[in-house]
Enzyme design. Structure first.
Site, PDB file in Angstrom:
ATOM      1  N   GLY A  13       0.834  -1.214   0.000  1.00 35.79           N
ATOM      2  CA  GLY A  13       0.000   0.000   0.000  1.00 35.79           C
ATOM      3  C   GLY A  13       0.860   1.251   0.000  1.00 35.79           C
ATOM      4  O   GLY A  13       0.431   2.310   0.449  1.00 35.79           O
ATOM      5  N   GLY A  14       2.066   1.135  -0.540  1.00 42.97           N
ATOM      6  CA  GLY A  14       3.024   2.238  -0.470  1.00 42.97           C
ATOM      7  C   GLY A  14       2.895   3.260  -1.589  1.00 42.97           C
ATOM      8  O   GLY A  14       3.771   4.102  -1.756  1.00 42.97           O
ATOM      9  N   SER A  16       0.563   5.570  -1.814  1.00 41.01           N
ATOM     10  CA  SER A  16      -0.151   6.786  -1.402  1.00 41.01           C
ATOM     11  C   SER A  16      -0.047   6.955   0.114  1.00 41.01           C
ATOM     12  O   SER A  16       0.368   6.046   0.831  1.00 41.01           O
ATOM     13  CB  SER A  16      -1.633   6.656  -1.829  1.00 41.01           C
ATOM     14  N   GLY A  17      -0.436   8.148   0.563  1.00 46.11           N
ATOM     15  CA  GLY A  17      -0.632   8.379   1.996  1.00 46.11           C
ATOM     16  C   GLY A  17       0.597   8.180   2.853  1.00 46.11           C
ATOM     17  O   GLY A  17       1.718   8.494   2.474  1.00 46.11           O
ATOM     18  N   TYR A 150     -14.001  -2.712  11.164  1.00 41.06           N
ATOM     19  CA  TYR A 150     -12.658  -2.183  10.879  1.00 41.06           C
ATOM     20  C   TYR A 150     -11.775  -2.319  12.124  1.00 41.06           C
ATOM     21  O   TYR A 150     -10.643  -2.819  12.048  1.00 41.06           O
ATOM     22  CB  TYR A 150     -12.793  -0.717  10.468  1.00 41.06           C
TER      23      TYR A 150
HETATM   24  N1  LIG Z   1      -5.846   7.887   7.225  1.00 43.31           N
HETATM   25  C1  LIG Z   1      -6.151   7.600   8.462  1.00 43.31           C
HETATM   26  O1  LIG Z   1      -6.685   8.429   9.209  1.00 43.31           O
HETATM   27  C2  LIG Z   1      -5.857   6.223   9.016  1.00 43.31           C
HETATM   28  C3  LIG Z   1      -5.943   6.058  10.400  1.00 43.31           C
HETATM   29  C4  LIG Z   1      -5.618   4.821  10.942  1.00 43.31           C
HETATM   30  C5  LIG Z   1      -5.208   3.788  10.123  1.00 43.31           C
HETATM   31  N2  LIG Z   1      -5.152   3.978   8.772  1.00 43.31           N
HETATM   32  C6  LIG Z   1      -4.642   2.856   7.981  1.00 43.31           C
HETATM   33  O2  LIG Z   1      -3.454   3.294   7.313  1.00 43.31           O
HETATM   34  C7  LIG Z   1      -3.260   2.539   6.105  1.00 43.31           C
HETATM   35  C8  LIG Z   1      -2.985   3.489   4.952  1.00 43.31           C
HETATM   36  O3  LIG Z   1      -3.954   4.455   4.933  1.00 43.31           O
HETATM   37  P1  LIG Z   1      -3.802   5.874   4.191  1.00 43.31           P
HETATM   38  O4  LIG Z   1      -4.798   6.755   4.859  1.00 43.31           O
HETATM   39  O5  LIG Z   1      -2.373   6.289   4.115  1.00 43.31           O
HETATM   40  O6  LIG Z   1      -4.404   5.488   2.762  1.00 43.31           O
HETATM   41  P2  LIG Z   1      -4.240   5.984   1.265  1.00 43.31           P
HETATM   42  O7  LIG Z   1      -3.639   7.334   1.187  1.00 43.31           O
HETATM   43  O8  LIG Z   1      -5.539   5.746   0.598  1.00 43.31           O
HETATM   44  O9  LIG Z   1      -3.206   4.941   0.705  1.00 43.31           O
HETATM   45  C9  LIG Z   1      -3.526   3.593   0.727  1.00 43.31           C
HETATM   46  C10 LIG Z   1      -2.647   2.897  -0.268  1.00 43.31           C
HETATM   47  O10 LIG Z   1      -2.884   1.514  -0.187  1.00 43.31           O
HETATM   48  C11 LIG Z   1      -3.138   1.004  -1.465  1.00 43.31           C
HETATM   49  N3  LIG Z   1      -4.060  -0.107  -1.309  1.00 43.31           N
HETATM   50  C12 LIG Z   1      -5.350  -0.071  -0.938  1.00 43.31           C
HETATM   51  N4  LIG Z   1      -5.859  -1.296  -0.957  1.00 43.31           N
HETATM   52  C13 LIG Z   1      -4.855  -2.126  -1.351  1.00 43.31           C
HETATM   53  C14 LIG Z   1      -4.758  -3.509  -1.571  1.00 43.31           C
HETATM   54  N5  LIG Z   1      -5.815  -4.309  -1.437  1.00 43.31           N
HETATM   55  N6  LIG Z   1      -3.562  -4.017  -1.948  1.00 43.31           N
HETATM   56  C15 LIG Z   1      -2.482  -3.220  -2.130  1.00 43.31           C
HETATM   57  N7  LIG Z   1      -2.529  -1.900  -1.944  1.00 43.31           N
HETATM   58  C16 LIG Z   1      -3.707  -1.368  -1.559  1.00 43.31           C
HETATM   59  C17 LIG Z   1      -3.733   2.153  -2.265  1.00 43.31           C
HETATM   60  O11 LIG Z   1      -3.501   2.042  -3.658  1.00 43.31           O
HETATM   61  P3  LIG Z   1      -4.566   1.282  -4.620  1.00 43.31           P
HETATM   62  O12 LIG Z   1      -5.908   1.838  -4.267  1.00 43.31           O
HETATM   63  O13 LIG Z   1      -4.083   1.632  -5.980  1.00 43.31           O
HETATM   64  O14 LIG Z   1      -4.433  -0.164  -4.306  1.00 43.31           O
HETATM   65  C18 LIG Z   1      -2.926   3.310  -1.699  1.00 43.31           C
HETATM   66  O15 LIG Z   1      -1.685   3.412  -2.327  1.00 43.31           O
HETATM   67  C19 LIG Z   1      -4.482   1.641   5.998  1.00 43.31           C
HETATM   68  O16 LIG Z   1      -4.150   0.366   6.519  1.00 43.31           O
HETATM   69  C20 LIG Z   1      -5.515   2.323   6.895  1.00 43.31           C
HETATM   70  O17 LIG Z   1      -6.458   1.424   7.378  1.00 43.31           O
HETATM   71  C21 LIG Z   1      -5.477   5.166   8.199  1.00 43.31           C
END
Ligand SMILES: NC(=O)c1ccc[n+]([C@@H]2O[C@H](COP(=O)([O-])OP(=O)(O)OC[C@H]3O[C@@H](n4cnc5c(N)ncnc54)[C@H](OP(=O)(O)O)[C@@H]3O)[C@@H](O)[C@H]2O)c1
Length: 244
Positions: A13-14, A16-17, A150
């Site tokens: 998941g690297g 984005s974000g 979740y």
């Molecule tokens: N943002 C928050 O507030 C928050 C808080 C707590 C925990 N988290 C956790 O942090 C992690 C990253 O979140 P983020 O907010 O940084 O998200 P993000 O900016 O949407 O980035 C997520 C990345 O993961 C990839 N991804 C999604 N589903 C995938 C899959 N099935 N296989 C491989 N890659 C996948 C996406 O690309 P593609 O869509 O192209 O696959 C994207 O590059 C997640 O585990 C989330 O649950 C987020």
């Protein structure tokens, strides 16, 4: 000298974000990184933004055949992994009463099952002394309406970490969980309304969301030898959100 000189990191998941911000930081500190994501275009942009010492491998972290392809690529290109950051995850708000099999299966299929098989399939490539860490969520420490599935899917990661670090102790492999608080990322824009964002911000002492770079700093700590005696930790990086 960088904190990760000569190390190889795999970050699911690297593209984005916070995981992308972490992959960038790892490269700045001397690592070679493999990043994954499902959308080729986003992955290509991420590889370009990191600029050097990076390979993008398109794939779904919930799909075991894609994970095999990922680790085949790593084996061929570098032959080892020193840092495994399993970060691919998904989450949307569905309250009890409206939870569907599809919601449960998709959430656990990626966050729990996908994370487990990411780690298991990486095992043959992990160096002795490697650092594994997984992205949990402070949602698993609090009781937010709508986020029970979740939260449960992420809470399982700490149980995994405790068991695995014991099973891997002969190889001196550490396993930790990084719990981000509310962080301003593209994912948030997809799953949270503006109203929900304001609500979460009101629960953070400083009143603003975290930035991906603030998670990257903690990820670097867990990835590097700075955390050599940190094992089995749930590290909340949330500005105090889960403490109050
Ligand atoms: N943002 C928050 O507030 C928050 C808080 C707590 C925990 N988290 C956790 O942090 C992690 C990253 O979140 P983020 O907010 O940084 O998200 P993000 O900016 O949407 O980035 C997520 C990345 O993961 C990839 N991804 C999604 N589903 C995938 C899959 N099935 N296989 C491989 N890659 C996948 C996406 O690309 P593609 O869509 O192209 O696959 C994207 O590059 C997640 O585990 C989330 O649950 C987020």
């Amino acid at each position: 000298m960088g904190k990760l000189d000569g190390k190889v990191a795999v970050v699911t998941g690297g593209s984005s974000g916070m995981a992308l911000a972490s992959a960038k930081r790892f490269v700045e500190e001397g690592a070679y990184v493999f990043i994954t994501g499902r959308r080729q275009e986003t992955l290509d942009e991420a590889v370009k933004s990191i600029g050097r010492n990076v390979t993008g491998v398109r794939g779904d972290a919930a799909n075991l055949a894609d994970l095999d392809r990922l680790f085949d690529t790593v084996k061929r290109e570098t032959g080892k992994i020193d840092v495994l950051y399993a970060s691919a995850g998904t989450g949307e708000a569905v309250p009890l009463g409206e939870i569907t099999e599809q919601h449960f299966d998709a959430t656990f299929g990626l966050n729990t099952r996908g994370t487990l098989f990411t780690v298991q399939k990486a095992l043959p490539l992990l160096s002795d002394g490697a650092s594994i860490f997984m992205t949990g969520s402070v949602a698993s420490l609090k009781g937010f309406p709508g986020y029970s599935v979740y939260a449960a899917s992420k809470a399982a990661l700490h149980a995994f970490a405790r068991g695995w670090l014991n099973e891997l102790k002969a190889r001196n492999i550490r396993v930790n969980v990084l719990h981000p608080g509310p962080i301003a990322t593209p994912m948030q824009d997809q799953v949270l309304t503006e109203e929900a964002k304001r609500m979460f911000e009101s629960l953070i002492p400083r009143g603003t969301m975290g930035r991906p770079e603030e998670i990257a700093a903690a990820a670097l700590f867990l990835a590097s030898d700075d955390s050599s005696f940190v094992n089995g930790l749930e590290l909340s990086v949330d500005g105090g959100f889960s403490a109050i």
